[in-house]
Design a protein around this motif. Sequence first.
Motif, short mmCIF file in Angstrom:
data_model
loop_
_atom_site.label_atom_id
_atom_site.label_comp_id
_atom_site.label_asym_id
_atom_site.label_seq_id
_atom_site.Cartn_x
_atom_site.Cartn_y
_atom_site.Cartn_z
N ASN A 158 0.93 -1.32 0.14
CA ASN A 158 -0.05 -0.07 0.17
C ASN A 158 0.72 1.19 0.05
O ASN A 158 0.16 2.25 -0.09
N GLN A 159 2.43 1.29 0.27
CA GLN A 159 3.18 2.42 0.28
C GLN A 159 4.03 2.44 -0.85
O GLN A 159 4.00 3.42 -1.46
N ILE A 160 4.64 1.14 -1.20
CA ILE A 160 5.70 1.27 -2.15
C ILE A 160 5.30 0.38 -3.22
O ILE A 160 6.34 0.43 -4.32
N GLY A 161 4.31 -0.25 -3.24
CA GLY A 161 3.97 -1.32 -4.10
C GLY A 161 2.96 -0.84 -5.19
O GLY A 161 2.89 0.45 -5.56
N VAL A 162 1.96 -1.63 -5.75
CA VAL A 162 1.14 -1.45 -6.81
C VAL A 162 0.02 -0.15 -6.34
O VAL A 162 -0.67 0.34 -7.16
N GLU A 163 -0.55 -0.46 -5.05
CA GLU A 163 -1.18 0.53 -4.44
C GLU A 163 -0.58 1.89 -3.95
O GLU A 163 -1.40 2.59 -3.48
N GLY A 164 0.77 1.92 -4.05
CA GLY A 164 1.34 3.01 -3.39
C GLY A 164 2.10 3.78 -4.65
O GLY A 164 1.22 3.80 -5.72
N ASP A 165 3.34 4.31 -4.37
CA ASP A 165 3.95 4.99 -5.47
C ASP A 165 4.91 4.19 -6.50
O ASP A 165 5.56 4.62 -7.37
N ARG A 166 4.71 2.58 -6.28
CA ARG A 166 5.34 1.83 -7.26
C ARG A 166 6.87 2.01 -7.04
O ARG A 166 7.54 1.71 -8.31
N SER A 167 7.46 2.43 -6.09
CA SER A 167 8.91 2.70 -6.05
C SER A 167 9.73 1.22 -5.45
O SER A 167 10.74 1.36 -5.46
#
Length: 230
Positions: free
Chosen positions: A8-17
């Motif tokens: 939810n943070q850096i994955g597909v629901e986040g910024d994708r970093s």
Amino acid sequence: MTIENCWNQIGVEGDRSCERLENVQHCRNCPMYSAGGRSLLDREIPFDYLQEWTQTLAQPLESQLSRSQSDLLEISQVRQTLSAMIFRLGSERFALPVCLLQEVIRPIPIHTLPHRSNDLFLGLVNCRGEILPCVSLSQFLQVEMPIDPTYSRLNLKRMMVVGQHRPLWVFPVDEVYCVHRFDPSELRDPPVVIAKASQAYTAGMIDWTNGKVNYLEIDSLLDTLDRRLL
């Protein structure tokens, strides 16, 4: 360093970093996502949960019955919602009923048929030992695809196996997002600017992540494919 709920943070629901995305393509294929699911199922039962059920079972039968009726009413209200899988073709997003989606798979080879395969009917695929017809849904719905010489329908990210009765159909798609639940009252009439083919097989439009999604009338779509290609 492990980030809690990293999807939810850096994955597909986040910024994708997240550096893992390049290899796993989607968080659901990542060991961190699986570990998070297991930890959720393995967590200890909350004390309040046990206390609530202890009090409920200690009540007279009449009180339990009234509580059960209330629970049934709540369940019936939940069942009125619709569940749809949201996916992307080119720059457009679509949704189809989850009840008609058999599975989402990684791309597998498409075997063309002499004098049969074309831009619409791509050929046949071997899905877990079952031979299934493969169709370009973007061609069928007249979706405008990117004007890019490097773009190829053979390089798509996922395939969706769709249908309730045999034969099933396989649709290559650019991306599969998630299951979205919504109330039927949220369906809106499709705009007149969308392609005629898309409009003919669109049951309505739904809002998702600040955008519009075409909710497909998948039964009519599959019936048309059955008549045209089988």
